[in-house]
Design a protein around this motif. Structure first.
Motif, PDB file in Angstrom:
ATOM      1  N   ASN A   1       0.835  -1.202   0.000  1.00 23.09           N
ATOM      2  CA  ASN A   1       0.000   0.000   0.000  1.00 23.09           C
ATOM      3  C   ASN A   1       0.876   1.261   0.000  1.00 23.09           C
ATOM      4  O   ASN A   1       2.097   1.179   0.055  1.00 23.09           O
ATOM      5  N   ASP A   2       0.201   2.421  -0.039  1.00 18.66           N
ATOM      6  CA  ASP A   2       0.944   3.684  -0.091  1.00 18.66           C
ATOM      7  C   ASP A   2       1.841   3.881   1.124  1.00 18.66           C
ATOM      8  O   ASP A   2       2.950   4.404   1.005  1.00 18.66           O
ATOM      9  N   ALA A   3       1.364   3.475   2.301  1.00 15.76           N
ATOM     10  CA  ALA A   3       2.173   3.648   3.513  1.00 15.76           C
ATOM     11  C   ALA A   3       3.463   2.842   3.420  1.00 15.76           C
ATOM     12  O   ALA A   3       4.543   3.332   3.773  1.00 15.76           O
ATOM     13  N   HIS A   4       3.362   1.615   2.924  1.00 10.01           N
ATOM     14  CA  HIS A   4       4.545   0.766   2.790  1.00 10.01           C
ATOM     15  C   HIS A   4       5.512   1.371   1.775  1.00 10.01           C
ATOM     16  O   HIS A   4       6.728   1.466   2.022  1.00 10.01           O
ATOM     17  N   LEU A   5       4.984   1.809   0.641  1.00  9.29           N
ATOM     18  CA  LEU A   5       5.834   2.401  -0.392  1.00  9.29           C
ATOM     19  C   LEU A   5       6.462   3.709   0.110  1.00  9.29           C
ATOM     20  O   LEU A   5       7.647   3.965  -0.120  1.00  9.29           O
ATOM     21  N   HIS A   6       5.661   4.500   0.833  1.00 10.66           N
ATOM     22  CA  HIS A   6       6.178   5.766   1.384  1.00 10.66           C
ATOM     23  C   HIS A   6       7.343   5.494   2.329  1.00 10.66           C
ATOM     24  O   HIS A   6       8.379   6.164   2.256  1.00 10.66           O
ATOM     25  N   LEU A   7       7.183   4.521   3.189  1.00 14.70           N
ATOM     26  CA  LEU A   7       8.265   4.168   4.117  1.00 14.70           C
ATOM     27  C   LEU A   7       9.494   3.636   3.388  1.00 14.70           C
ATOM     28  O   LEU A   7      10.626   3.835   3.834  1.00 14.70           O
ATOM     29  N   ALA A   8       9.264   2.965   2.265  1.00 22.65           N
ATOM     30  CA  ALA A   8      10.384   2.396   1.514  1.00 22.65           C
ATOM     31  C   ALA A   8      11.201   3.463   0.782  1.00 22.65           C
ATOM     32  O   ALA A   8      12.409   3.306   0.612  1.00 22.65           O
ATOM     33  N   VAL A   9      10.542   4.553   0.358  1.00 23.77           N
ATOM     34  CA  VAL A   9      11.254   5.537  -0.466  1.00 23.77           C
ATOM     35  C   VAL A   9      11.517   6.875   0.216  1.00 23.77           C
ATOM     36  O   VAL A   9      12.319   7.666  -0.285  1.00 23.77           O
ATOM     37  N   ASN A  10      10.880   7.155   1.352  1.00 28.41           N
ATOM     38  CA  ASN A  10      10.952   8.512   1.891  1.00 28.41           C
ATOM     39  C   ASN A  10      12.338   8.949   2.356  1.00 28.41           C
ATOM     40  O   ASN A  10      12.611  10.133   2.454  1.00 28.41           O
ATOM     41  N   HIS A  11      13.231   8.018   2.618  1.00 27.29           N
ATOM     42  CA  HIS A  11      14.576   8.398   3.042  1.00 27.29           C
ATOM     43  C   HIS A  11      15.501   8.673   1.851  1.00 27.29           C
ATOM     44  O   HIS A  11      16.531   9.335   2.015  1.00 27.29           O
ATOM     45  N   LEU A  12      15.144   8.163   0.682  1.00 29.05           N
ATOM     46  CA  LEU A  12      16.023   8.314  -0.484  1.00 29.05           C
ATOM     47  C   LEU A  12      16.289   9.770  -0.868  1.00 29.05           C
ATOM     48  O   LEU A  12      17.448  10.137  -1.088  1.00 29.05           O
ATOM     49  N   PRO A  13      15.271  10.638  -0.961  1.00 25.22           N
ATOM     50  CA  PRO A  13      15.596  12.023  -1.313  1.00 25.22           C
ATOM     51  C   PRO A  13      16.386  12.743  -0.228  1.00 25.22           C
ATOM     52  O   PRO A  13      17.244  13.585  -0.537  1.00 25.22           O
ATOM     53  N   ILE A  14      16.129  12.408   1.020  1.00 25.06           N
ATOM     54  CA  ILE A  14      16.846  13.054   2.125  1.00 25.06           C
ATOM     55  C   ILE A  14      18.320  12.655   2.108  1.00 25.06           C
ATOM     56  O   ILE A  14      19.205  13.504   2.168  1.00 25.06           O
ATOM     57  N   VAL A  15      18.568  11.371   2.004  1.00 22.30           N
ATOM     58  CA  VAL A  15      19.946  10.883   1.959  1.00 22.30           C
ATOM     59  C   VAL A  15      20.594  11.285   0.629  1.00 22.30           C
ATOM     60  O   VAL A  15      21.769  11.649   0.591  1.00 22.30           O
ATOM     61  N   GLY A  16      19.804  11.266  -0.436  1.00 25.92           N
ATOM     62  CA  GLY A  16      20.326  11.604  -1.761  1.00 25.92           C
ATOM     63  C   GLY A  16      20.874  13.011  -1.843  1.00 25.92           C
ATOM     64  O   GLY A  16      21.944  13.237  -2.413  1.00 25.92           O
ATOM     65  N   VAL A  17      20.155  13.964  -1.269  1.00 23.53           N
ATOM     66  CA  VAL A  17      20.626  15.352  -1.345  1.00 23.53           C
ATOM     67  C   VAL A  17      21.904  15.524  -0.526  1.00 23.53           C
ATOM     68  O   VAL A  17      22.807  16.262  -0.931  1.00 23.53           O
ATOM     69  N   LEU A  18      22.009  14.829   0.580  1.00 23.24           N
ATOM     70  CA  LEU A  18      23.233  14.911   1.389  1.00 23.24           C
ATOM     71  C   LEU A  18      24.411  14.262   0.664  1.00 23.24           C
ATOM     72  O   LEU A  18      25.494  14.850   0.570  1.00 23.24           O
ATOM     73  N   ILE A  19      24.204  13.080   0.113  1.00 27.62           N
ATOM     74  CA  ILE A  19      25.277  12.400  -0.616  1.00 27.62           C
ATOM     75  C   ILE A  19      25.658  13.204  -1.864  1.00 27.62           C
ATOM     76  O   ILE A  19      26.840  13.373  -2.165  1.00 27.62           O
ATOM     77  N   GLY A  20      24.657  13.713  -2.577  1.00 28.51           N
ATOM     78  CA  GLY A  20      24.936  14.530  -3.760  1.00 28.51           C
ATOM     79  C   GLY A  20      25.784  15.744  -3.420  1.00 28.51           C
ATOM     80  O   GLY A  20      26.727  16.077  -4.138  1.00 28.51           O
ATOM     81  N   PHE A  21      25.444  16.403  -2.311  1.00 28.18           N
ATOM     82  CA  PHE A  21      26.230  17.557  -1.868  1.00 28.18           C
ATOM     83  C   PHE A  21      27.675  17.158  -1.587  1.00 28.18           C
ATOM     84  O   PHE A  21      28.611  17.838  -2.020  1.00 28.18           O
ATOM     85  N   LEU A  22      27.862  16.048  -0.865  1.00 30.09           N
ATOM     86  CA  LEU A  22      29.217  15.599  -0.529  1.00 30.09           C
ATOM     87  C   LEU A  22      30.014  15.216  -1.777  1.00 30.09           C
ATOM     88  O   LEU A  22      31.203  15.526  -1.885  1.00 30.09           O
ATOM     89  N   VAL A  23      29.347  14.568  -2.719  1.00 24.93           N
ATOM     90  CA  VAL A  23      30.017  14.198  -3.970  1.00 24.93           C
ATOM     91  C   VAL A  23      30.374  15.457  -4.759  1.00 24.93           C
ATOM     92  O   VAL A  23      31.486  15.578  -5.284  1.00 24.93           O
ATOM     93  N   LEU A  24      29.446  16.412  -4.830  1.00 26.44           N
ATOM     94  CA  LEU A  24      29.726  17.648  -5.555  1.00 26.44           C
ATOM     95  C   LEU A  24      30.865  18.420  -4.903  1.00 26.44           C
ATOM     96  O   LEU A  24      31.768  18.913  -5.592  1.00 26.44           O
ATOM     97  N   LEU A  25      30.848  18.508  -3.601  1.00 20.63           N
ATOM     98  CA  LEU A  25      31.923  19.179  -2.883  1.00 20.63           C
ATOM     99  C   LEU A  25      33.263  18.499  -3.157  1.00 20.63           C
ATOM    100  O   LEU A  25      34.271  19.169  -3.398  1.00 20.63           O
TER     101      LEU A  25
END
Length: 165
Positions: free
Chosen positions: A2-26
């Motif tokens: 369901n949506d709750a399961h999918l939300h829990l599965a993906v909701n950390h990806l953009p948060i971690v992604g922006v941090l990792i992207g910043f570190l890689v860019l730096l």
């Protein structure tokens, strides 16, 4: 799933992604390595796409959890507002990343300004990610709620208890 399961599965990806992207860019800036900087752009684009999925599954998740015991509509609303801002920032970051990647592919000299803009956008997005992540966690994790949120939730629950009388 369901949506709750999918939300829990993906909701950390953009948060971690922006941090990792910043570190890689730096790292790309420090090492003066264009391939590393281009990799960061791909991470930001991926982060924007996963933010769309997390946002779109949020409404369905709300429908599932809003009537569970201990869930505050106030906390859900607060999280929604942070999520809207975070999604907007990541869509801008992803769009500027795609544009800069194109400019870099075409070897246009002003692509360097795109990288500087992306660095600034990513720092701002990291700040917003803290609020969206914390506000989302507070919905179901009572152990991380501030006293003010707990008091607000308690008064909200008492009002609902009186409504049932």
């Amino acid at each position: 799933m369901n949506d709750a399961h999918l939300h829990l599965a993906v909701n950390h990806l953009p948060i971690v992604g922006v941090l990792i992207g910043f570190l890689v860019l730096l790292t790309g800036f420090i090492m003066k390595n264009q391939q590393i900087k281009n990799t960061a752009l791909g991470i930001f684009i991926f982060g924007a796409l996963t933010a769309v999925v997390a946002f779109l599954t949020g409404e369905g998740t709300e429908e599932i959890v809003e009537n569970l015991p201990g869930i505050s509509e106030t906390l859900i609303h607060k999280h929604e507002e942070h999520a809207e801002l975070f999604l907007t920032m990541l869509l801008i970051l992803g769009g500027v990343s795609i544009t800069t990647l194109f400019l870099e592919y075409k070897k246009l000299p002003f692509s360097k300004y795109g990288f500087v803009l992306i660095l600034l956008l990513s720092v701002t997005s990291i700040g917003i990610s803290k609020y969206v992540g914390t506000s989302g966690g507070e919905i179901t994790h009572i152990e991380i709620r501030s006293d003010a949120n707990v008091i607000q939730l308690d008064s909200h629950n008492k009002e609902n208890d009186h409504d049932d009388d």
